[in-house]
Design an enzyme around this catalytic site. Sequence first.
Site, PDB file in Angstrom:
ATOM      1  N   TYR A   1      -2.421  49.950 -18.534  1.00 47.86           N
ATOM      2  CA  TYR A   1      -3.006  50.702 -19.950  1.00 47.86           C
ATOM      3  C   TYR A   1      -4.689  49.796 -19.479  1.00 47.86           C
ATOM      4  O   TYR A   1      -5.656  50.044 -20.305  1.00 47.86           O
ATOM      5  CB  TYR A   1      -3.094  50.007 -21.466  1.00 47.86           C
ATOM      6  CG  TYR A   1      -2.427  50.004 -21.737  1.00 47.86           C
ATOM      7  CD1 TYR A   1      -1.225  51.500 -21.940  1.00 47.86           C
ATOM      8  CD2 TYR A   1      -1.031  49.093 -22.547  1.00 47.86           C
ATOM      9  CE1 TYR A   1      -0.156  51.358 -22.610  1.00 47.86           C
ATOM     10  CE2 TYR A   1      -0.161  48.947 -23.063  1.00 47.86           C
ATOM     11  CZ  TYR A   1       0.257  51.168 -22.944  1.00 47.86           C
ATOM     12  OH  TYR A   1       1.907  51.208 -23.386  1.00 47.86           O
TER      13      TYR A   1
ATOM     14  N   GLU B   1       3.823  50.553 -40.756  1.00 45.85           N
ATOM     15  CA  GLU B   1       4.995  49.640 -39.305  1.00 45.85           C
ATOM     16  C   GLU B   1       4.331  49.082 -38.557  1.00 45.85           C
ATOM     17  O   GLU B   1       4.032  49.040 -37.617  1.00 45.85           O
ATOM     18  CB  GLU B   1       6.092  50.885 -39.290  1.00 45.85           C
ATOM     19  CG  GLU B   1       6.831  51.213 -40.655  1.00 45.85           C
ATOM     20  CD  GLU B   1       7.775  52.720 -39.674  1.00 45.85           C
ATOM     21  OE1 GLU B   1       6.906  53.497 -38.536  1.00 45.85           O
ATOM     22  OE2 GLU B   1       8.420  53.334 -40.402  1.00 45.85           O
TER      23      GLU B   1
ATOM     24  N   GLY C   1      -0.689  51.287 -36.413  1.00 46.30           N
ATOM     25  CA  GLY C   1      -1.626  51.460 -35.324  1.00 46.30           C
ATOM     26  C   GLY C   1      -2.703  50.576 -35.706  1.00 46.30           C
ATOM     27  O   GLY C   1      -3.385  50.828 -35.292  1.00 46.30           O
TER      28      GLY C   1
ATOM     29  N   CYS D   1       2.857  42.200  -4.797  1.00 43.34           N
ATOM     30  CA  CYS D   1       2.586  42.740  -3.810  1.00 43.34           C
ATOM     31  C   CYS D   1       1.966  44.067  -4.298  1.00 43.34           C
ATOM     32  O   CYS D   1       2.587  45.029  -3.723  1.00 43.34           O
ATOM     33  CB  CYS D   1       3.493  43.029  -2.728  1.00 43.34           C
ATOM     34  SG  CYS D   1       4.116  41.091  -2.001  1.00 43.34           S
TER      35      CYS D   1
ATOM     36  N   TYR E   1       3.058  43.593 -26.924  1.00 44.71           N
ATOM     37  CA  TYR E   1       3.598  44.217 -25.388  1.00 44.71           C
ATOM     38  C   TYR E   1       3.534  43.343 -24.561  1.00 44.71           C
ATOM     39  O   TYR E   1       3.198  43.967 -23.603  1.00 44.71           O
ATOM     40  CB  TYR E   1       3.092  45.552 -26.050  1.00 44.71           C
ATOM     41  CG  TYR E   1       2.870  46.347 -27.091  1.00 44.71           C
ATOM     42  CD1 TYR E   1       4.373  46.808 -27.103  1.00 44.71           C
ATOM     43  CD2 TYR E   1       2.329  46.561 -28.262  1.00 44.71           C
ATOM     44  CE1 TYR E   1       4.951  48.027 -28.471  1.00 44.71           C
ATOM     45  CE2 TYR E   1       2.193  46.778 -29.509  1.00 44.71           C
ATOM     46  CZ  TYR E   1       3.450  47.685 -29.359  1.00 44.71           C
ATOM     47  OH  TYR E   1       3.966  48.045 -30.122  1.00 44.71           O
TER      48      TYR E   1
ATOM     49  N   ARG F   1       0.037  45.011 -19.459  1.00 48.95           N
ATOM     50  CA  ARG F   1      -0.711  45.261 -20.143  1.00 48.95           C
ATOM     51  C   ARG F   1      -2.223  45.217 -18.977  1.00 48.95           C
ATOM     52  O   ARG F   1      -2.927  46.984 -19.066  1.00 48.95           O
ATOM     53  CB  ARG F   1      -1.162  44.974 -21.600  1.00 48.95           C
ATOM     54  CG  ARG F   1      -0.168  44.596 -22.386  1.00 48.95           C
ATOM     55  CD  ARG F   1      -0.554  44.523 -23.788  1.00 48.95           C
ATOM     56  NE  ARG F   1      -1.180  45.657 -24.575  1.00 48.95           N
ATOM     57  CZ  ARG F   1      -2.284  45.551 -24.175  1.00 48.95           C
ATOM     58  NH1 ARG F   1      -3.213  44.334 -24.096  1.00 48.95           N
ATOM     59  NH2 ARG F   1      -3.230  46.435 -25.234  1.00 48.95           N
TER      60      ARG F   1
ATOM     61  N   GLY G   1       3.016  46.174 -35.776  1.00 45.32           N
ATOM     62  CA  GLY G   1       3.531  44.721 -35.128  1.00 45.32           C
ATOM     63  C   GLY G   1       2.691  44.615 -34.470  1.00 45.32           C
ATOM     64  O   GLY G   1       2.847  43.634 -34.481  1.00 45.32           O
ATOM     65  N   ARG G   2       1.654  45.016 -33.877  1.00 43.54           N
ATOM     66  CA  ARG G   2       0.374  44.500 -33.203  1.00 43.54           C
ATOM     67  C   ARG G   2      -0.265  43.134 -33.959  1.00 43.54           C
ATOM     68  O   ARG G   2      -0.516  42.377 -33.276  1.00 43.54           O
ATOM     69  CB  ARG G   2      -0.709  45.725 -32.118  1.00 43.54           C
ATOM     70  CG  ARG G   2      -1.021  45.051 -31.579  1.00 43.54           C
ATOM     71  CD  ARG G   2      -1.982  46.311 -30.984  1.00 43.54           C
ATOM     72  NE  ARG G   2      -1.750  47.384 -30.629  1.00 43.54           N
ATOM     73  CZ  ARG G   2      -1.701  47.585 -29.325  1.00 43.54           C
ATOM     74  NH1 ARG G   2      -1.686  46.828 -28.018  1.00 43.54           N
ATOM     75  NH2 ARG G   2      -1.175  48.923 -29.132  1.00 43.54           N
TER      76      ARG G   2
END
Length: 421
Positions: free
Chosen positions: A318, A275, A239, A346, A375, A314, A277-278
Site C-alpha cells: 500500500y 466492526e 473503517g 530478494c 494487518y 503494508r 479492527g484497525r
Amino acid sequence: MDHFLYRNGSLHAEDVPLSEIAASVGTPFYCYSSATLTRHYRLFKDALDPLPNMVCFAIKSLSNVAVLKLLGDLGAGMDVVSAGEYLRARAAGVPGDRIVFSGVGKTREEMRIALEGGIRQFNIESEPEMRALSEVATALGATAPITIRVNPDVDARTHEKIATGKSENKFGIPIARAREVYAEAARLPGLRIVGIDVHIGSQLVELEPFEQAYKKVAALTETLRADGHTISRLDLGGGLGIPYTRSNEAPPLPVEYGALIKRTLGHLGCEIEIEPGRLISGNSGVLVSKVIYVKNGEGRDFLILDAAMNDLVRPAMYSAHHDIIAVTEPGPAAPTQAFDVVGPVCETGDTFAKARELPLVVEGDLVAFRSAGAYGAVMANEYNSRPLVPEVLVRDDHFAVIRPRPSYDDMIKRDIVPDWL
C-alpha cells in the site's frame, strides 16, 4: 494513545522492556499491549452508549486467538470473513450469538459451519449468496438471520485498495435496488431479515463519508419498514482510521464517531453494530527488528533489518507509512541520518522507508515499527522460506509468546514428496 513508551532509556511495552523480549524470543517479533487493546475497545463502547450496541472486532486485522479471548472476555463481538476466522472466534470462547459473518464469497460449507455452530447474523453481499444461504439453511432445518449489505456509492476518500463503498467496488448490492432484493429475501425460506449492513472502506480520516452513507441508510430503514420488513439492527461496518505518523493531524476520535451515529441514526430505535479492527489493534502492536547491516551505497545509505516484506507487507502493498524508532532511546541532541530502511528479501519492493531520518544505529541495534498491530502478523507469509514472525502479548510486567516462531524443520516437513519421486 498506546502503551509503548520509553523508560530509563529503553522502549517498553507496558512494564516490559522490548529488549528483554528480544533476548528471549529473538527478532523479528510482533508485540501487543493488553492495556491498549482494552482501552481502544472501551472507547468504542463508551462512544455508543446508551444506544443498544455491539462492538464486533474485525478479526481480519489481528486474528490471534489470545487477542480474541482478551477482547471477547470484555464482551466484544467478532466480525469474521471466513470459516477459519469463525472457528478462531469460537476457540477463543466467543459465543455464536456474538459473531457476525461478513465477506463477499461465503461458501456453502462456511454457511453450514456457522449455522451449526451458532451465528448472530450473516451480512449478505449478493442475490446468489442469499439464495445459496436459503438452500443451506432449509436443508439443515435452520433459520439464518440476515442483513443485506447495501453499497451507498459514497467515496470513502481512502486508499483505492481498501475503499469498498463506491459503485464500482465488488461489495454489496446497489442501494437503489435494495427494496427488490429485500422483497426477494422475505420470500425465501430459511431466512429472517433483521437489519441493514453498510461498510464503505478502511482507514477513513474524516467523518463526512460516514455521514453521507448513514443518512442514506436512515432513509432506507424508513422505506423498508414501510414495506413491512423488520429492521432492528444497523450494521455500520468499521473503517475509522488511526494516526500512522506522530503529526498534529489525527483522524476523528471514537467519541466523535459515536456522536455522528447518534445524530444520524439514533432516532430509529435500532441496535447499532460496528466492526472496528484497525483502531482497536493498530496502535496496540509493534514489530521489533534487529539491524543486520548498515550499508553505504551510491548517494544513499541503507539500514538492512532482519524483518522483511513477508513479515510486514503494508509498505510494499500500500506504500504505507510506519514510524520507525530505536528501542534504545536516543538523546535529545543525538545525530540523525537519512536511511533507506530495507529487509533481506530478494525484491526491490522489500523497502519499508526511503530517505527516512533516523537516529544513528549500528549492527545489532533494535528498532520498532509503530502501529503494526493491524494487518501485520495476519498478512505475514513465508516468502523466501523465512519463518513466520512470533507474536507476544504483554500484560503489565509479564509477557507470553502467543504464536511461536516455527523452526526450519517445521516449515520443510509440511511439504510432502510423493513416493514416485
